[in-house]
Design a protein around this motif. Sequence first.
Motif, PDB file in Angstrom:
ATOM      1  N   UNK A 172       0.838  -1.206   0.000  1.00 54.10           N
ATOM      2  CA  UNK A 172       0.000   0.000   0.000  1.00 54.10           C
ATOM      3  C   UNK A 172       0.871   1.254   0.000  1.00 54.10           C
ATOM      4  N   UNK A 173       0.564   2.167  -0.895  1.00 57.85           N
ATOM      5  CA  UNK A 173       1.184   3.501  -0.905  1.00 57.85           C
ATOM      6  C   UNK A 173       0.113   4.511  -1.306  1.00 57.85           C
ATOM      7  N   UNK A 174      -0.447   5.269  -0.343  1.00 59.98           N
ATOM      8  CA  UNK A 174      -1.521   6.226  -0.643  1.00 59.98           C
ATOM      9  C   UNK A 174      -0.976   7.488  -1.292  1.00 59.98           C
ATOM     10  N   UNK A 175      -1.849   8.440  -1.533  1.00 59.85           N
ATOM     11  CA  UNK A 175      -1.458   9.715  -2.143  1.00 59.85           C
ATOM     12  C   UNK A 175      -1.461  10.819  -1.093  1.00 59.85           C
ATOM     13  N   UNK A 176      -0.626  11.803  -1.326  1.00 57.61           N
ATOM     14  CA  UNK A 176      -0.583  12.946  -0.418  1.00 57.61           C
ATOM     15  C   UNK A 176      -1.511  14.055  -0.881  1.00 57.61           C
ATOM     16  N   UNK A 177      -1.654  15.067  -0.049  1.00 57.34           N
ATOM     17  CA  UNK A 177      -2.443  16.238  -0.403  1.00 57.34           C
ATOM     18  C   UNK A 177      -1.734  17.475   0.129  1.00 57.34           C
ATOM     19  N   UNK A 178      -1.800  18.552  -0.619  1.00 62.19           N
ATOM     20  CA  UNK A 178      -1.165  19.813  -0.233  1.00 62.19           C
ATOM     21  C   UNK A 178      -2.098  20.564   0.710  1.00 62.19           C
ATOM     22  N   UNK A 179      -1.867  20.406   2.004  1.00 62.97           N
ATOM     23  CA  UNK A 179      -2.757  21.000   2.994  1.00 62.97           C
ATOM     24  C   UNK A 179      -2.513  22.500   3.177  1.00 62.97           C
ATOM     25  N   UNK A 180      -1.459  23.021   2.584  1.00 63.00           N
ATOM     26  CA  UNK A 180      -1.261  24.472   2.579  1.00 63.00           C
ATOM     27  C   UNK A 180      -2.043  25.112   1.431  1.00 63.00           C
ATOM     28  N   UNK A 181      -2.013  24.455   0.292  1.00 63.35           N
ATOM     29  CA  UNK A 181      -2.729  24.977  -0.876  1.00 63.35           C
ATOM     30  C   UNK A 181      -4.235  24.831  -0.705  1.00 63.35           C
ATOM     31  N   UNK A 182      -4.684  23.665  -0.256  1.00 67.18           N
ATOM     32  CA  UNK A 182      -6.114  23.411  -0.058  1.00 67.18           C
ATOM     33  C   UNK A 182      -6.429  23.572   1.420  1.00 67.18           C
ATOM     34  N   UNK A 183      -7.159  24.636   1.748  1.00 69.79           N
ATOM     35  CA  UNK A 183      -7.451  24.914   3.154  1.00 69.79           C
ATOM     36  C   UNK A 183      -8.761  25.697   3.275  1.00 69.79           C
ATOM     37  N   UNK A 184      -9.460  25.549   4.405  1.00 68.02           N
ATOM     38  CA  UNK A 184     -10.772  26.193   4.571  1.00 68.02           C
ATOM     39  C   UNK A 184     -10.720  27.710   4.534  1.00 68.02           C
ATOM     40  N   UNK A 185      -9.599  28.301   4.930  1.00 65.54           N
ATOM     41  CA  UNK A 185      -9.524  29.765   5.004  1.00 65.54           C
ATOM     42  C   UNK A 185      -9.625  30.438   3.641  1.00 65.54           C
ATOM     43  N   UNK A 186      -9.559  29.681   2.565  1.00 69.05           N
ATOM     44  CA  UNK A 186      -9.670  30.263   1.221  1.00 69.05           C
ATOM     45  C   UNK A 186     -11.121  30.453   0.781  1.00 69.05           C
ATOM     46  N   UNK A 187     -12.068  30.105   1.620  1.00 69.00           N
ATOM     47  CA  UNK A 187     -13.486  30.309   1.274  1.00 69.00           C
ATOM     48  C   UNK A 187     -13.702  31.774   0.908  1.00 69.00           C
ATOM     49  N   UNK A 188     -14.313  32.003  -0.246  1.00 68.84           N
ATOM     50  CA  UNK A 188     -14.387  33.334  -0.849  1.00 68.84           C
ATOM     51  C   UNK A 188     -15.848  33.715  -1.056  1.00 68.84           C
ATOM     52  N   UNK A 189     -16.334  34.647  -0.240  1.00 65.34           N
ATOM     53  CA  UNK A 189     -17.742  35.038  -0.318  1.00 65.34           C
ATOM     54  C   UNK A 189     -18.054  35.762  -1.623  1.00 65.34           C
ATOM     55  N   UNK A 190     -17.116  36.508  -2.157  1.00 62.22           N
ATOM     56  CA  UNK A 190     -17.351  37.174  -3.441  1.00 62.22           C
ATOM     57  C   UNK A 190     -17.515  36.138  -4.555  1.00 62.22           C
ATOM     58  N   UNK A 191     -16.694  35.120  -4.529  1.00 62.37           N
ATOM     59  CA  UNK A 191     -16.811  34.055  -5.520  1.00 62.37           C
ATOM     60  C   UNK A 191     -18.138  33.324  -5.359  1.00 62.37           C
ATOM     61  N   UNK A 192     -18.546  33.095  -4.143  1.00 65.02           N
ATOM     62  CA  UNK A 192     -19.827  32.420  -3.900  1.00 65.02           C
ATOM     63  C   UNK A 192     -20.990  33.253  -4.445  1.00 65.02           C
ATOM     64  N   UNK A 193     -20.931  34.562  -4.287  1.00 69.30           N
ATOM     65  CA  UNK A 193     -22.005  35.417  -4.823  1.00 69.30           C
ATOM     66  C   UNK A 193     -22.012  35.382  -6.345  1.00 69.30           C
ATOM     67  N   UNK A 194     -20.827  35.260  -6.941  1.00 68.82           N
ATOM     68  CA  UNK A 194     -20.743  35.178  -8.395  1.00 68.82           C
ATOM     69  C   UNK A 194     -21.338  33.871  -8.917  1.00 68.82           C
ATOM     70  N   UNK A 195     -21.046  32.767  -8.240  1.00 67.49           N
ATOM     71  CA  UNK A 195     -21.515  31.467  -8.693  1.00 67.49           C
ATOM     72  C   UNK A 195     -22.960  31.202  -8.308  1.00 67.49           C
ATOM     73  N   UNK A 196     -23.398  31.765  -7.196  1.00 68.95           N
ATOM     74  CA  UNK A 196     -24.766  31.542  -6.710  1.00 68.95           C
ATOM     75  C   UNK A 196     -25.345  32.872  -6.242  1.00 68.95           C
TER      76      UNK A 196
END
Length: 374
Positions: A172-196
């Motif tokens: 077994x050898x799983x995959x890693x994830x970039x936890x600095x690049x993908x993080x909850x603090x990047x939630x973008x309210x302006x983007x959310x208003x644009x998409x929805x």
Amino acid sequence: MRVVIVTESFPPDVNGVSHCALQTARQLAARGHDPLVITPAAVPGAEPDGRAPCPVIRVPSLPLPGYPQVRVALPSRRLAAALSAHRAELVHLASPFVLGARGMTAAARQGIPTIAVYQTDIGGYARTYMGVGEATAWRRIRGVHAAADRTLAPSSAALADLAAHGVPRVRLWPRGVDTDRFRPSLRDEALRRELAPGGELLVGYVGRLAPEKHVELLARVCGLDGVRVVVVGDGPSRTALRTALPGARLLGRRTGGELARIFASLDVFVHTGPLETFCQTVQEAMASGVPVVAPAVGGPLDLVVPGRTGSLVAPGDAEAVRDAVWAMAADPGLRAAYGAAGRAAVEGRTWDAVGDQLVGHYEEVLAERTAVAA
């Protein structure tokens, strides 16, 4: 350590094999090793990708019929010559099938140890695209992987599948994830208003748009009140999905920081494909603090804990997907709890951590070869 990575895909291609091969090269270079990548030539006109931390040799290739984004390597003497010139101590075969099989042959002739990384359910693809050929595909997979010193499987389901088909020496050898690049603090309210713009719940899919991904299963989610579906990616199914998913926003291919912002701005992430040996986008959604709905098969079985980080549903069941999304839509507290638990679950799954595991596999294989020679 002088390592040659023979991969069926590499950036600028956007897929799991390409991403994992790039991260492997980065991890080796960061540790002071000397990697070299051999891969098929990219799609003509594709923008150059400067992210590789090492030399990249591209061999002639042709597009896969019906799926021109996938390139199939043509026979070339450059592969064997590159192994010799690099003085390779080990050959890493990333999802070997065409170019990887030739890499295996060349390594065997030169007496170089090999590690084969199983990553693509070729048998499932044969069934999806041709309706036949699954047994033939597995004979090919078994032949290539049985010749390797070690095969690495990305998930417990993939490991069991390989063992059931007679592939020896699987670990077994799983995959890693970039936890600095993908993080909850990047939630973008302006983007959310644009998409929805109506404040709808954002439900997203990220990945290739191809028949085996079954993105059309999101059609019933599109019909839910107060829900907006967002699809990120490109592929041969994109035109058909415009009709199949009424009201959905198809954003095309997105990368880098823009992709990370989209992930973090979702309320629910849904993956629909049943052929995932790992499913990197599920892990990226979890790192972004987003609850997940995924099929209860393959790689997601190792990633999603039902009732804690999201929901697992029967593969191919559009109503089950809709119901799982609707249950989360009705309970903001549940979504928040799932998202927080998902982020916590992936904190230790960085590429640095799985890079250490990979180098450990290399060292064990080299030690085994040395012991046999002695």
